[in-house]
Scaffold this motif. Structure first.
Motif, mmCIF file in Angstrom:
data_model
loop_
_atom_site.group_PDB
_atom_site.id
_atom_site.type_symbol
_atom_site.label_atom_id
_atom_site.label_comp_id
_atom_site.label_asym_id
_atom_site.label_seq_id
_atom_site.Cartn_x
_atom_site.Cartn_y
_atom_site.Cartn_z
ATOM 1 N N THR B 101 0.916 -1.353 -0.030
ATOM 2 C CA THR B 101 0.033 0.006 -0.152
ATOM 3 C C THR B 101 0.738 1.168 -0.075
ATOM 4 O O THR B 101 1.565 1.502 0.831
ATOM 5 N N ARG B 140 -0.866 -1.335 -4.183
ATOM 6 C CA ARG B 140 -2.098 -0.559 -4.326
ATOM 7 C C ARG B 140 -2.153 0.901 -4.036
ATOM 8 O O ARG B 140 -1.052 1.225 -2.915
ATOM 9 N N ALA B 142 -3.540 4.088 -2.399
ATOM 10 C CA ALA B 142 -4.619 4.428 -1.613
ATOM 11 C C ALA B 142 -4.812 6.016 -1.489
ATOM 12 O O ALA B 142 -3.985 6.544 -0.763
ATOM 13 N N LEU B 164 -13.645 8.081 -3.253
ATOM 14 C CA LEU B 164 -14.062 6.992 -3.728
ATOM 15 C C LEU B 164 -14.583 7.236 -5.183
ATOM 16 O O LEU B 164 -14.298 6.525 -6.256
ATOM 17 N N ALA B 167 -11.393 7.113 -7.160
ATOM 18 C CA ALA B 167 -10.893 5.152 -6.876
ATOM 19 C C ALA B 167 -11.590 4.652 -8.053
ATOM 20 O O ALA B 167 -11.029 3.935 -8.662
ATOM 21 N N GLU B 168 -13.186 4.477 -7.902
ATOM 22 C CA GLU B 168 -13.864 3.784 -8.673
ATOM 23 C C GLU B 168 -13.679 4.069 -10.071
ATOM 24 O O GLU B 168 -14.154 2.995 -10.618
ATOM 25 N N ALA B 172 -9.975 -1.989 -8.540
ATOM 26 C CA ALA B 172 -9.803 -1.696 -6.904
ATOM 27 C C ALA B 172 -8.330 -2.445 -6.675
ATOM 28 O O ALA B 172 -7.869 -2.017 -5.545
ATOM 29 N N GLY B 176 -7.509 2.422 -4.339
ATOM 30 C CA GLY B 176 -8.533 2.358 -3.253
ATOM 31 C C GLY B 176 -8.264 3.612 -2.378
ATOM 32 O O GLY B 176 -7.740 4.728 -2.935
ATOM 33 N N ALA B 197 -16.596 1.715 0.619
ATOM 34 C CA ALA B 197 -15.200 1.199 0.185
ATOM 35 C C ALA B 197 -15.071 -0.270 0.517
ATOM 36 O O ALA B 197 -14.570 -0.861 -0.259
ATOM 37 N N ARG B 202 -12.005 -1.597 -1.765
ATOM 38 C CA ARG B 202 -10.937 -0.574 -1.629
ATOM 39 C C ARG B 202 -10.683 0.151 -0.320
ATOM 40 O O ARG B 202 -10.027 1.189 -0.403
ATOM 41 N N HIS B 204 -8.155 0.152 1.677
ATOM 42 C CA HIS B 204 -6.661 0.064 1.514
ATOM 43 C C HIS B 204 -5.954 -0.054 3.104
ATOM 44 O O HIS B 204 -5.321 -0.840 3.436
ATOM 45 N N TYR B 245 -13.010 -4.665 6.660
ATOM 46 C CA TYR B 245 -11.716 -4.592 6.934
ATOM 47 C C TYR B 245 -11.113 -5.335 7.905
ATOM 48 O O TYR B 245 -11.618 -5.257 9.084
#
Lengths: 285, 285
Positions: B101, B140, B142, B164, B167-168, B172, B176, B197, B202, B204, B245
């Protein structure tokens, strides 16, 4: 008194030039052709509410808002009672001054408390008591969402959406919102909320201030002079106008540098010039 | 190394105890039973990226995140190219350190610019270039929404919803979000965005910091020690867990008072204790 073109909707909030006494403020407004003032309770009380009302009336000034009521988030019953009493007094003062709008800063979290939703509910409880009283006196309550950086210590109402969620529990002639660019400029959801506020007849007042950095310690006294900062002020003005707002546009700057200048009349003159420039942009827009 | 019960998901972000060198940090983590660290690029580069990777690996530490990439909002083409190059380097460093991340602070408004929406689009442009590169390296990105008080000068992504929305646009496994209580605690829409999320895979990383007032000048170095402020940390932790999470919970405090304490190991010990207390609250439910 007729305002010059670019100042037609200008109202100077007293706090912007707090170094001016009320008579000095009225006199300077007369010289500049400024026809609207937003007043604060403390200096008005000091001068005498009736005397202040007469002074501004005689000077041909319109009082666009009174700042401020609010601070509704206490849990202690005695403190809550005191807050309600004080807000009824603020409503009385607004009526005496001839303004139809009392701006509300709703209050932060009580010491040790972490429940934002609960605090927002206590605001609703207070509005239920005060709304009818305000309407009886010809005064509308305007919930001002404050920037989220004040959520802990000044105002748990942080967005226009939250303010409208609260206001819409009551009739529009009792409770609406105050839109201040300083507090909402970062929020991509705010334009839609302005439309919502306008459609519901709840856009009670509109204020301009710019965003400058770095923020000062305590983040209270760093509101930027119009044009000095990052906010596209004309953009927001156009949005409130498009939502049906036709009222005064108040400039309220808490700015330590402006306050430190001895010549408050010069600060007011400069602010009027900056305002005219934004107004010109809006018209050209 | 097995962490004590209350520290099972604890990761100490290096910036919280920046007075500790990397070897001191690793040693102190060993003594306290802390198994996760979030690292920053500058001290890692200074130590040497390969050497840092070996140090933490030998100490049995997991690198939970690398902070930080980003600063994507420049308009000038040369500056934009430099930012992309620098972010590719950050992705390489993250891969070398063995973290999956890279946290992004997206950047503020360029000097003189007032177009928040345009700046957010330039972030999307950068993510389109960097996302595939990151995924190829097992990293990824974040996006961290920063508190709205940073919108002008650090990060035009101010809410989890905005993060988001960005990110979207990407898979993913490429992009994220980073959820940090300090930045989102005031936002009544954030809980729904945490669900969004989580559902999208997402979420992260999750970070804890408390909100204390008054804010210091510049508002950068006043993040509160856990438990000292207004945020219901356990509430937010439960929300991210409920959203699926299961990862590390990082504590990242920019706090001038903590930094001024010579004994960084004591600061880390205190932070671990505070963390355990919050973890206990979460478990107690």
């Amino acid at each position: 008194m007729t305002a010059p073109d670019g100042l037609a909707r200008f109202s100077i909030n007293q706090m912007t030039v707090k170094q001016l006494s009320l008579p000095e403020l009225a006199e300077t407004c007369g010289k500049l052709g400024v026809t609207g003032v937003g007043l604060w309770r403390e200096p008005v009380q000091e001068f005498g509410v009736e005397a202040a009302a007469k002074l501004v009336r005689d000077a041909g000034l319109t009082v666009t808002t009174l700042c401020r009521g609010g601070f509704f988030t206490a849990i202690d019953p005695a403190e809550r009672r005191r807050a309600l009493d004080d807000n009824r007094a603020a409503i009385d003062e607004a009526a005496t001054l001839g303004t139809d709008t009392l701006v509300l800063v709703s209050g932060g979290l009580p010491a040790g408390d972490k429940d934002l939703a609960g605090a927002r509910e206590r605001i609703a409880d207070a509005l239920a008591e005060l709304g009818p009283y305000a309407a009886e006196h010809g005064v509308r309550l305007a919930i001002e969402p404050l920037h989220p950086m004040y959520a802990a210590d000044r105002c748990v109402v942080s967005t226009l959406g939250q303010a409208l969620d609260l206001a819409e529990r009551f009739p529009a002639e009792q409770v609406g919102v105050c839109v201040d660019t300083y507090h909402i400029w970062w929020d991509d959801l705010a334009p839609a909320q302005i439309v919502r506020a306008g459609a519901g007849g709840r856009l009670h007042t509109f204020q301009l201030a710019d965003w400058t950095t770095p923020l000062p310690e305590g983040v209270l006294t760093g509101r930027g002079q119009l044009g000095d900062g990052s906010i596209d002020l004309a953009h927001w003005w156009r949005l409130v106008d498009a939502a049906g707002y036709t009222g005064p546009v108040e400039v309220e700057l808490f700015n330590a540098e402006l306050w430190a200048r001895e010549d408050g009349a010069a600060v007011l003159g400069e602010t009027a010039e900056r305002f005219s420039a934004v107004a010109g942009e809006v018209t050209a827009g």
